[in-house]
Motif scaffolding. Structure first.
Motif, PDB file in Angstrom:
ATOM      1  N   GLU A  42       0.830  -1.194   0.000  1.00 43.13           N
ATOM      2  CA  GLU A  42       0.000   0.000   0.000  1.00 43.13           C
ATOM      3  C   GLU A  42       0.875   1.258   0.000  1.00 43.13           C
ATOM      4  OE1 GLU A  42      -3.316   0.397  -0.063  1.00 43.13           O
ATOM      5  OE2 GLU A  42      -3.703  -1.751  -0.221  1.00 43.13           O
ATOM      6  N   THR A  43       0.434   2.267  -0.739  1.00 39.23           N
ATOM      7  CA  THR A  43       1.153   3.539  -0.711  1.00 39.23           C
ATOM      8  C   THR A  43       0.909   4.235   0.627  1.00 39.23           C
ATOM      9  OG1 THR A  43      -0.728   4.634  -1.772  1.00 39.23           O
ATOM     10  CG2 THR A  43       1.033   3.837  -3.201  1.00 39.23           C
ATOM     11  N   LEU A  44       1.896   4.993   1.080  1.00 34.41           N
ATOM     12  CA  LEU A  44       1.830   5.663   2.375  1.00 34.41           C
ATOM     13  C   LEU A  44       1.684   7.167   2.170  1.00 34.41           C
ATOM     14  CD1 LEU A  44       4.648   3.684   4.241  1.00 34.41           C
ATOM     15  CD2 LEU A  44       2.176   3.313   4.355  1.00 34.41           C
ATOM     16  N   ILE A  45       0.714   7.742   2.858  1.00 35.57           N
ATOM     17  CA  ILE A  45       0.401   9.163   2.724  1.00 35.57           C
ATOM     18  C   ILE A  45       1.023   9.937   3.881  1.00 35.57           C
ATOM     19  CG2 ILE A  45      -1.472  10.850   2.561  1.00 35.57           C
ATOM     20  CD1 ILE A  45      -3.280   8.522   1.651  1.00 35.57           C
ATOM     21  N   GLY A  46       1.622  11.087   3.587  1.00 32.47           N
ATOM     22  CA  GLY A  46       2.164  11.946   4.629  1.00 32.47           C
ATOM     23  C   GLY A  46       3.548  11.563   5.111  1.00 32.47           C
ATOM     24  N   VAL A  47       4.260  10.736   4.361  1.00 29.34           N
ATOM     25  CA  VAL A  47       5.625  10.357   4.726  1.00 29.34           C
ATOM     26  C   VAL A  47       6.557  11.555   4.516  1.00 29.34           C
ATOM     27  CG1 VAL A  47       7.541   8.798   4.217  1.00 29.34           C
ATOM     28  CG2 VAL A  47       5.188   7.960   4.111  1.00 29.34           C
ATOM     29  N   SER A  48       7.475  11.771   5.461  1.00 30.36           N
ATOM     30  CA  SER A  48       8.441  12.865   5.347  1.00 30.36           C
ATOM     31  C   SER A  48       9.639  12.414   4.515  1.00 30.36           C
ATOM     32  CB  SER A  48       8.919  13.297   6.738  1.00 30.36           C
ATOM     33  OG  SER A  48       9.982  14.221   6.635  1.00 30.36           O
ATOM     34  N   VAL A  49       9.918  13.147   3.450  1.00 27.56           N
ATOM     35  CA  VAL A  49      11.063  12.866   2.574  1.00 27.56           C
ATOM     36  C   VAL A  49      11.894  14.144   2.504  1.00 27.56           C
ATOM     37  CG1 VAL A  49      11.819  12.130   0.289  1.00 27.56           C
ATOM     38  CG2 VAL A  49       9.645  11.282   1.209  1.00 27.56           C
ATOM     39  N   VAL A  62      -1.626  12.028  -1.632  1.00 25.97           N
ATOM     40  CA  VAL A  62      -2.660  11.012  -1.453  1.00 25.97           C
ATOM     41  C   VAL A  62      -2.365   9.743  -2.246  1.00 25.97           C
ATOM     42  CG1 VAL A  62      -4.129  11.815  -3.345  1.00 25.97           C
ATOM     43  CG2 VAL A  62      -5.179  10.733  -1.323  1.00 25.97           C
ATOM     44  N   ASP A  63      -1.471   9.835  -3.241  1.00 27.19           N
ATOM     45  CA  ASP A  63      -1.049   8.660  -4.006  1.00 27.19           C
ATOM     46  C   ASP A  63       0.250   8.067  -3.488  1.00 27.19           C
ATOM     47  OD1 ASP A  63      -3.182   8.673  -5.813  1.00 27.19           O
ATOM     48  OD2 ASP A  63      -2.208  10.178  -7.070  1.00 27.19           O
ATOM     49  N   GLY A  64       0.793   8.614  -2.391  1.00 31.79           N
ATOM     50  CA  GLY A  64       2.069   8.147  -1.869  1.00 31.79           C
ATOM     51  C   GLY A  64       3.256   8.663  -2.648  1.00 31.79           C
ATOM     52  N   LYS A  65       3.046   9.697  -3.464  1.00 35.88           N
ATOM     53  CA  LYS A  65       4.124  10.226  -4.304  1.00 35.88           C
ATOM     54  C   LYS A  65       4.716  11.494  -3.697  1.00 35.88           C
ATOM     55  CE  LYS A  65       2.219   8.356  -8.600  1.00 35.88           C
ATOM     56  NZ  LYS A  65       1.732   8.650  -9.964  1.00 35.88           N
ATOM     57  N   TYR A  66       5.981  11.751  -4.045  1.00 32.09           N
ATOM     58  CA  TYR A  66       6.656  12.949  -3.566  1.00 32.09           C
ATOM     59  C   TYR A  66       7.502  13.531  -4.687  1.00 32.09           C
ATOM     60  CZ  TYR A  66      11.017  10.298  -3.416  1.00 32.09           C
ATOM     61  OH  TYR A  66      12.119   9.566  -3.776  1.00 32.09           O
ATOM     62  N   LEU A  67       7.878  14.795  -4.527  1.00 33.21           N
ATOM     63  CA  LEU A  67       8.749  15.459  -5.498  1.00 33.21           C
ATOM     64  C   LEU A  67       9.607  16.478  -4.773  1.00 33.21           C
ATOM     65  CD1 LEU A  67       9.579  15.990  -8.463  1.00 33.21           C
ATOM     66  CD2 LEU A  67       7.786  17.723  -8.543  1.00 33.21           C
ATOM     67  N   LEU A  68      10.925  16.244  -4.808  1.00 34.36           N
ATOM     68  CA  LEU A  68      11.904  17.183  -4.256  1.00 34.36           C
ATOM     69  C   LEU A  68      12.528  17.943  -5.422  1.00 34.36           C
ATOM     70  CD1 LEU A  68      13.840  15.170  -1.496  1.00 34.36           C
ATOM     71  CD2 LEU A  68      12.733  17.390  -1.176  1.00 34.36           C
ATOM     72  N   GLY A  69      12.306  19.257  -5.482  1.00 40.30           N
ATOM     73  CA  GLY A  69      12.798  20.034  -6.606  1.00 40.30           C
ATOM     74  C   GLY A  69      13.862  21.033  -6.216  1.00 40.30           C
ATOM     75  N   LEU A 448     -13.869  10.762 -14.308  1.00 41.10           N
ATOM     76  CA  LEU A 448     -13.589  11.685 -13.216  1.00 41.10           C
ATOM     77  C   LEU A 448     -13.364  10.853 -11.966  1.00 41.10           C
ATOM     78  CD1 LEU A 448     -13.489  14.726 -12.378  1.00 41.10           C
ATOM     79  CD2 LEU A 448     -15.902  14.497 -11.756  1.00 41.10           C
ATOM     80  N   ASP A 449     -12.185  11.012 -11.345  1.00 31.34           N
ATOM     81  CA  ASP A 449     -11.801  10.190 -10.195  1.00 31.34           C
ATOM     82  C   ASP A 449     -11.470  11.077  -9.004  1.00 31.34           C
ATOM     83  OD1 ASP A 449     -10.962   7.195 -11.422  1.00 31.34           O
ATOM     84  OD2 ASP A 449     -10.821   8.860 -12.828  1.00 31.34           O
ATOM     85  N   GLY A 450     -11.746  10.547  -7.821  1.00 30.16           N
ATOM     86  CA  GLY A 450     -11.377  11.234  -6.596  1.00 30.16           C
ATOM     87  C   GLY A 450     -10.723  10.291  -5.614  1.00 30.16           C
ATOM     88  N   ASP A 451      -9.635  10.741  -4.983  1.00 28.96           N
ATOM     89  CA  ASP A 451      -8.948   9.985  -3.930  1.00 28.96           C
ATOM     90  C   ASP A 451      -8.854  10.881  -2.704  1.00 28.96           C
ATOM     91  OD1 ASP A 451      -7.743   7.336  -5.144  1.00 28.96           O
ATOM     92  OD2 ASP A 451      -7.448   8.890  -6.658  1.00 28.96           O
ATOM     93  N   HIS A 452      -9.265  10.341  -1.553  1.00 29.94           N
ATOM     94  CA  HIS A 452      -9.315  11.142  -0.343  1.00 29.94           C
ATOM     95  C   HIS A 452      -8.837  10.325   0.858  1.00 29.94           C
ATOM     96  CE1 HIS A 452     -11.935  13.760  -2.752  1.00 29.94           C
ATOM     97  NE2 HIS A 452     -12.573  12.647  -3.093  1.00 29.94           N
ATOM     98  N   LYS A 453      -7.989  10.937   1.661  1.00 30.92           N
ATOM     99  CA  LYS A 453      -7.612  10.338   2.935  1.00 30.92           C
ATOM    100  C   LYS A 453      -8.493  10.969   4.006  1.00 30.92           C
ATOM    101  CE  LYS A 453      -3.795   9.485   6.115  1.00 30.92           C
ATOM    102  NZ  LYS A 453      -2.384   9.775   6.462  1.00 30.92           N
ATOM    103  N   ILE A 454      -9.481  10.182   4.481  1.00 27.53           N
ATOM    104  CA  ILE A 454     -10.443  10.698   5.438  1.00 27.53           C
ATOM    105  C   ILE A 454      -9.804  10.848   6.825  1.00 27.53           C
ATOM    106  CG2 ILE A 454     -12.716  10.357   6.447  1.00 27.53           C
ATOM    107  CD1 ILE A 454     -12.682  10.801   3.411  1.00 27.53           C
TER     108      ILE A 454
END
Length: 717
Positions: A42-49, A62-69, A448-454
């Motif tokens: 499972e993807t993890l939401i809110g992980v600190s990178v 919400v998809d477990g994705k991050y981006l450091l720019g 049309l899709d929605g993803d939400h962390k309740i």
């Protein structure tokens, strides 16, 4: 000379445009990826990178994705931390100017308070391999797939090409998928969590070549079932997810060409060709729409005895019997993709990916042998294909919420000319046969899709979708010539079989329109069972399909047999002068069964539990219920109503067990129940006569036409 100068200017313009697009400025680099749980996947939401030793960092979305720019070129150490998980440090993460480095990370859950203080250190290469292994190991069911990183390293242009690389799948005609040896009839497919309708009028199949590979995020082929999967498959379930928010702004142009030793620069024969055909459209060969052209069989029969009205009606049919010849050019395969992302001050972001594709090819199969008991044929098959497509995906992410709007449009035109020579002993004749077949297919799909962390333990997603399929054969034309075998070594000509209309020598006009509307809501909650985190998931949804189909079969017949006319070449067999003399009349053999409409409603609900039994044993089990209602309306050949109703309620349990033998090996076992439902086409009494495919006849040839007449449904042979 003027046209040559114009062409040179156009080529120079294209070259300068390509140079401006493909030269990228050297700037800051980025690191992006997805963070997942090692045991569940499972993807993890809110992980600190963050960058080790600095305060520069981000959290996963919400998809477990991050981006450091905003990173200068060089090597970095990345630190990843999350509540109740062991902290990870990944070294040697190399960033290059103006590019994105992908780093997917797998997190291990802490077993005690002490372990939370332990830092696991690894390097970039090792972590990338670990992420790949974890994705394969943590699948709840038996599946194979391919990610965008692997697609990026391949030369594949379409999803059909990509699927060739997935274990257990094969591709027919570069577009139809076969899973575990079971034909497309027994597979289903979804695009961006919405069911894909069939693109073919006479079978359940989807042309996977319409989705360009450069916008695909991942493809998974599931070979067993879980309750959250649509159950209408026996071979496999293909799930395609396309990209929405790019890591950075980009513009890509891909110009491709191809060479085929049998086709390219060799003789290619074809029927009439119009400029619009190169863009997937044909409006020149449609059935006449004027008020003076008969609208049905009765109106056609009513023309008999009125010679002037008959001649006027006949002259309205497209005059398309000319055969052209040239050398086949190189195939064309071009793509343009544009990606844009905008980050806002409130930590939200908006992304868009737009893709345009164009493909064109001329293929020749110079000798296709067809032998069956009493006949021996050799076909020359020439196929002109053009394809235009567009995809536009948009997404907005803010905090623990994401909304995606994804759209696909594709248009395909296949124009095929077949010339056949051979012997039919059943009719004691040598034959020459000509067939022109043009098919237009169009696909429009939006979702049309929605993803939400309740909450920390609750995730909700939903989707609504719309799809429309059109499939038309504007003018399939067929005509055969015969000569008795006993006259083979004489000067006796071949004579056209055109004194009576049959399914062997008619003109077919057909139109299919199908609409699919669907929606679903899924909720996932993390619960404690026997001291371990388990995922409880449930959902409901429905899909509605509506199809309308109609065909007309007509053609010109000689009023009286005339060898001088019947021995004419195909180009002058139906000349305007002969028509204006009243020697031909319009005939129609459209039957009552050549039209049908149908609809179906599939409603579903499911519950499932993903439960770790021990540290090594995992069980995913549950049940899916599907309610299927189908209605089809048509008529038999005698005009009597044909009404088909299907009403099923199915309960479909499944259990998937995974036992970790080692860190790199799993032992899997599964039990599941799925089903293969009837398609509209299989229930309709419509007879489709296919003289262009390599199917063997379903009965021994006698004096009947020598090609396969396939009857679907109605108990036909």
């Amino acid at each position: 000379m003027k046209s040559q100068l114009t062409l040179k200017k156009a080529l120079l313009t294209i070259m300068f445009a390509l140079a401006s697009v493909l030269v990228f400025a050297q700037g800051a680099g980025k690191i992006s990826g997805t963070v997942t749980d090692k045991k569940t996947g499972e993807t993890l939401i809110g992980v600190s990178v963050k960058l080790a030793g600095t305060t520069k960092g981000v959290g996963t979305d919400v998809d477990g994705k991050y981006l450091l720019g905003g990173l200068a070129q060089g090597k970095y150490t990345i630190e990843i931390s999350y509540v109740s998980y062991a902290t990870k440090k990944i070294t040697d993460v190399e960033v290059k100017a103006g590019s994105v480095t992908t780093l997917n990370v797998v997190m291990e859950e802490a077993s005690s308070q002490t372990l939370q203080q332990v830092v696991i250190t690894g390097n970039y290469k090792k972590e990338s391999i670990n992420a790949l292994y974890a994705q394969q190991k943590n699948s709840a069911l038996i599946s194979d797939g391919i990610s965008s990183d692997m697609i990026k390293r391949s030369p594949d242009r379409s999803t059909g090409d990509v699927l060739k690389r997935v274990s257990g799948t094969t591709i027919q005609d570069n577009k139809f998928v076969v899973v575990r040896g079971l034909a497309d009839r027994y597979n289903n497919a979804s695009l961006d969590n919405a069911s894909l309708p069939s693109t073919e009028p006479n079978k359940k199949a989807f042309s996977f070549d319409i989705v360009p590979s450069n916008v695909v995020d991942n493809i998974v082929v599931n070979k067993t079932a879980t309750p959250d999967l649509a159950a209408d498959f026996a071979g496999g379930s293909i799930k395609i997810i396309t990209k929405d928010i790019p890591d950075q702004n980009f513009a890509e142009i891909s110009l491709g060409t191809g060479y085929n030793s049998l086709s390219t620069f060799n003789d290619f024969y074809y029927g009439p060709r119009y400029t619009e055909n190169y863009f997937g459209f044909d409006t020149k060969r449609n059935l006449p729409s004027s008020s003076t052209f008969p609208k049905n069989t009765a109106a056609t029969e009513a023309l008999r005895g009125n010679e002037q009205a008959m001649i006027a009606a006949v002259n309205q049919l497209p005059k398309v019997w000319k055969i052209g010849e040239h050398k086949s050019p190189l195939t064309q395969n071009h793509q343009f993709t544009l990606g844009r992302v905008k980050n806002f001050k409130d930590q939200s972001k908006f992304g868009a990916i737009i893709s345009l594709t164009y493909r064109n090819a001329e293929q020749t199969r110079p000798v296709v042998e067809r032998e069956y008991y009493t006949y021996d044929y050799a076909d020359r098959v020439n196929t002109f294909s053009s394809n235009i497509g567009a995809m536009a995906n948009f997404a907005y992410v803010k905090g623990n919420n994401k909304i995606s709007f994804k759209n696909l449009y594709n248009r395909i035109l296949d124009d095929r000319f077949v010339y056949r020579e051979g012997t039919d002993v059943g009719r004691s004749s040598d034959i020459k046969y000509y067939a022109f077949d043009i098919i237009q297919k169009g696909v429009l799909k939006s979702s049309l899709d929605g993803d939400h962390k309740i909450s920390a333990n609750n995730k909700l997603n939903w989707n609504v979708s719309y799809a429309n399929i059109i499939n038309s054969q504007p003018d399939q034309r067929k005509i055969g010539y015969l000569r008795n075998i006993g006259l083979r070594n004489t000067n006796s000509p071949f004579l056209a079989v055109n004194t009576a209309l049959t399914k062997e020598n008619n003109r077919l006009f057909s139109d299919l329109d199908e609409t699919l509307v669907g929606g679903a809501v899924n909720d996932q909650q993390t619960v404690k069972l026997f001291g371990k985190n388990s995922n409880f998931k449930f959902g409901v949804g429905s899909n509605y399909r509506q199809r309308n189909f109609a065909a007309r079969l007509m053609g010109l017949t000689l009023k009286q047999a005339d060898q001088d006319i019947q021995s004419r070449p195909i180009e002058t067999l139906y000349s305007t002068s002969l028509i204006n003399q009243g020697l031909y009349e319009l005939s129609e053999i459209t039957s009552n069964s050549d039209k049908y409409d149908a609809n179906s409603l599939t409603s579903f609900g499911y519950v499932m539990l993903d439960q770790p039994i021990t540290d090594k044993l995992r069980a995913v089990y549950g049940v899916r219920a599907e309610k299927f209602d189908l209605k089809l309306n048509s008529r038999g050949n005698d005009g009597s109503p044909v009404k088909v109703k299907k009403d099923y309620l199915d309960f479909l349990p499944s259990v998937n067990l995974t036992y970790a033998l080692t860190e790199k090996a799993n032992l899997r076992a599964s039990y599941y129940r799925t089903l293969a439902r009837p398609e509209f086409r299989e229930l309709a009494p419509f007879d489709y006569y296919d003289c262009l495919s390599s199917y063997k006849p379903l009965m021994l040839p006698t004096m009947e036409p020598p090609c396969s007449c396939r009857r679907w449904g109605g108990g036909g042979g």
